[in-house]
Structure formats: structure tokens, C-alpha cells
Design an enzyme around this catalytic site. Sequence first.
Site, PDB file in Angstrom:
ATOM      1  N   HIS A 340       0.839  -1.193   0.000  1.00 57.84           N
ATOM      2  CA  HIS A 340       0.000   0.000   0.000  1.00 57.84           C
ATOM      3  C   HIS A 340       0.874   1.242   0.000  1.00 57.84           C
ATOM      4  CE1 HIS A 340      -2.339   3.161   2.336  1.00 57.84           C
ATOM      5  NE2 HIS A 340      -2.989   3.029   1.198  1.00 57.84           N
ATOM      6  N   SER A 341       0.547   2.183  -0.906  1.00 63.42           N
ATOM      7  CA  SER A 341       1.225   3.471  -0.945  1.00 63.42           C
ATOM      8  C   SER A 341       2.735   3.271  -1.118  1.00 63.42           C
ATOM      9  CB  SER A 341       0.889   4.255   0.329  1.00 63.42           C
ATOM     10  OG  SER A 341       1.433   5.546   0.309  1.00 63.42           O
ATOM     11  N   LEU A 342       3.544   3.821  -0.201  1.00 64.76           N
ATOM     12  CA  LEU A 342       4.994   3.682  -0.311  1.00 64.76           C
ATOM     13  C   LEU A 342       5.421   2.228  -0.262  1.00 64.76           C
ATOM     14  CD1 LEU A 342       7.787   5.064  -0.427  1.00 64.76           C
ATOM     15  CD2 LEU A 342       7.734   5.174   2.075  1.00 64.76           C
ATOM     16  N   SER A 344       4.098  -0.216  -1.793  1.00 66.84           N
ATOM     17  CA  SER A 344       4.079  -0.776  -3.144  1.00 66.84           C
ATOM     18  C   SER A 344       5.331  -0.385  -3.917  1.00 66.84           C
ATOM     19  CB  SER A 344       2.828  -0.302  -3.887  1.00 66.84           C
ATOM     20  OG  SER A 344       2.869   1.099  -4.105  1.00 66.84           O
TER      21      SER A 344
END
Length: 577
Positions: A340-342, A344
Site C-alpha cells: 500500500h502506498s509507499l 508498493s
Amino acid sequence: MAGREQPPEQPPVAAAAAPPGPAEPRYEPVAPHWFYRKAAEPRERWVPFSAQDSARLEEAHGAGREKEAVVVPTSGGRYDVHLKQRQRVAVYWEEEVSEVRRCTWFYKGDKDNKYIPYSEAFSEELEEAYMIAVTLDEWKKKLESPSREIIILHNPKLMVHYHPVATSDDWGSTPTEQGRPRTVKRGVENIAVEIPNGEPLQIDHLVFVVHGIGPACDIRFRSIVQCVNDFRNVSLSMLQAHFKKAQEQQQIGRVEFLPVNWHSSLHSTGVDVDLERITLPSINRLRHFINDTILDVFFYNSSTYCQTIVDTVASEMNRLYQLFLQRNPHFKGGVSIAGHSLGSLILFDLLTNQKAAPEEDEQSREGSRTASSNTGIEELKEILEKLELSEYCDVFEKEKMDREALFLCTEENLKEVGIPLGPRMKILNYISSKKERQGASERGAAAPGHSGQAGPDGTSDSRDCQYRDIGLGQVSANYPQLIYKPTIFFAFGSPIGMFLTVRGVKRINPNYSLPTCKGFFNIFHPFDPVAYRIEPMIVPDVEFEPMLLPHHKGRKRMHLGKGHGRFLSRPQLQPRG
């Protein structure tokens, strides 16, 4: 009269049956259920185990194995219950130990939302008093709890618990049953509690979930463990709703989700103390929020802390995988990863720096070699055409030469296959220049701000290339290797596309693939300010809408307009091998 026959004797008249009296009271032992205390919560809260887990705990308890160091796996194998110590311990992550209790009697006050179980010892006293009252049909029994409180058993359906208004003293006064009473219940079936459904024992797939910036993972400031629990619960509810028959027939199992935490390891390096010294005292809350969250992006772009992050993520996923296999030796399913977010972006950089495992089966290796050889031969023909030496293609084909073999050739090798001096010099000059550019590219990639380009053959040459290297601009770090090959990489609310653009990558070669991962899905919400698309970088000439994912409960998202929702962007990255 003599000789007269006597009348036959009449059978005795049966006595009238007595009317049935009241049935004698019959005592039946209470059915226990196992609970655990929710840790790290301000109010006392007890949560029931699933029926299957409670039955396993009761079986171990009934077998008299509590004197041994018996460990009973519960909650799908994510928690172990140490029966002797009455403790529930997390297996895969750090968590405060929870108290476990075998529960039969419960109470609830006016301010309590849930029933709370009595201690096991006092529950046994209550059960013994209840058994005597039922057997003798004598009620109004009084018992005193360990905290000097009074419990009165008025009848099987009315039992109350009084707070004392006075304590025993030297004058011999005793607690009185005044004040607002608590409700007392016997047996879990008499309290309003939802027993969770047990999870299927069979696990078909394993998913590791990596969080983004900050210690909290959603707008409710929940931890990665709590958010992944939601993932797992939704997955189980979908199995029950859409695949119930297949699950009952044991055709399918379930998906296990395990959290991967890297934030705590990063912020345990002492960097928070250094930040505290340089942080201004004004707007204190905002500055500390930035230090805890947004600065994680800058940490990842620092070679020092980037190494800490990628080491933590890779080592944690490897540790979890090995531990999972130890506890599930019959697991034959695949493994996927989600970020998720960073998180990924961290996974994307990690996957782009994986090396294809050498332990491929012979057939796969042969197929890979054949495909690579065919590609290498085509590339060799292109090189010879570029050098205006196409007439020598037959010579190299006869010798089964491809591009890789050409770059290993020396002047003596070319002379042996009959290449004249002039063409020989052209080929050697081309090989030399390519090797120099390759070395310059590798040196530049290790330096901040590197913006070299990589051509289709993997070398840095902005004049004859169309795509920049996917690893362009990555922070110089030693990326660890995973001990397994992920089946799918899921990116949730991902800034990968933005970071690649900032790094100088304008287009991704449609033939590019992650070295060890076959599939890649980019999933986002249209209102997510951090999420970016990726497929326009792969196929920029084609305009198409991302796929709208239906809600897992089948309902519509009324708050979203047409063309909005949680979308699935599926880049067509070809799998290797």
C-alpha cells in the site's frame, strides 16, 4: 343353596392413578466456552474463540494435559494458546500477550456493554452452589466473591451480583447487598455474544501485505495488523457468500494474509532522536505528524535508510515465509505480495532487482534458452545490419552465434570463423564501445541524479533506444533476494507511476517483466491523491478506462459518479519463462 355354582371371582379393581407431581429438578453441567482478553484496551473486554478453537482447547483441558507445556494453535494458526499459563501469544508479529480463560459464569453491570467472565475458580464455586440449589430445590443462595461482593441465586433465571456498601472491620460488620445490582448469567448461550466462525484449515494461497508511510495504516489510525485482519475477514466472508458449496465440499480452502512491518525497524535506529533535536517547537502536532509519516518518503530516498527499509522488508517476508512453512508443512499453494502506498514502491524496486532463480526444471530451462537464443540471433542480425555486414549472417548462424556470444568474441575467434580484417575491426570496435557505455551506465546508476538511458539491448545509448531502464534513478542499495517467487504483485493506492516519471522513465517496454513475478495489478480509488496509473506508460497510444471492481457485497457505490470506484489497472507486463 347346595349345588349352586358360585359366581366367578371378579378381578380386583385397580386403584385410581395418582396425578403426576412436579418433575424432580435435574441438574445438567454447564457447557464451557473459552475466551481471551483483548489486550491494550482501556476497558476490560473478553472475546470468544471460535467454536472449533474452543472445542480444541476444551479437549486439551479435558485430557488433563494442563500440567504439560501444551500449545494449542488458534485463529487459523496465527496465535498459540499456552494452556498451562492461560496465555494467547501472536506467532507472526509482536503483540502483547492476552489472558485466556475457560468461561462458564458471566456478569454485566449497567455501564458494561459486554458480559465479563468470572475467574475460573469462582465460576466453579458458583456452579457448585447452583448444582446444590437445583438438586435440593433450595434457592436464595448467597455467595461471597473474592472481592467481598455478594451473589444471590434467586432462581435459575434470576441471579444478581451486588456491590458491597461496606467492608468487614473489627466490629464484624459484613457487606450488604445494596446498590445497583449486576446481571449474572450461566453459560455462554445465555449471553448476547457472537461466536466467530472458524476458518478452514486448508490454505490455498499466502499473501504478504506491506504498509505505507507512518505507523498507522488508515484514517482510523489502526495498525497494519488490524487492517490486515480486515482483509482476512472480508476474504472469509466472500468465501462464505460466493463459494459456500465449494468450501463445504472442501474443494477450496482460504487465503492467509500476513502483515509486514518495516516502520518500527526504521524508527528504532535512533533517527527519531536526531529529528527531535532539529524540529521546531511551533505547530507541534503537525510537525510530529510529518516526522512520523511524510518523512518516510525522504528516508526511502536516502541511501542509508533505504538500505534499512529494503533489508527489513525482504528479511521479514523471508522470515514469515519460513515460519509459515514450518507451521504448515503440507502447504502447496502460491505466494503473492501486496503493498500500500509507499509499500508498493518498496516492493516494486525490490522485485525489479530480483534475480531469476537458477533452480528451474530442465524443461523450463531449455525453453528459456531456446527463446533467449532466438532473441539473441535476431539481435545479432540487427547489429550486423547496422554495421552493414549482413552478408556474414550465414557465417554466424552456421557457428550458432547470438548476440551474447558475439560480445564474448576476440579477434582470434573472428579470424577463425573466416571474418576478413575490415569487418573484423568494425565488429571489435562495436563491442568495445558498447562495453564502455555499459560501464559508464553502471557507474552513473550508483550516483544520485543518474539519468542515463537503457536501450532494448540493456546498454545505455540515448541515440538508438526507445525506453529508459526501469531501474533508472533508484537509490543505490544492495537489494536482498527473496527465497520464493511471488505469483502476483498487488499495488494498492500506489505512487509507482509518479516515482518512475520523476526518476526519468517516460515509457516502459511492453516486453518488460519483473524477473521473478508473473503478474502485476495496480488497484486504486479515484479520490486517492497518492495513487497513479501505470498502463499509460506501457501503451501510451491507447486510451482506455481502468476496470471497475464490483463491491464485494454486490452493492453500488452511490457516493461515486459514473466511471469512478475502486479500479483495477492491469499493466500488460509479460511473465518471464
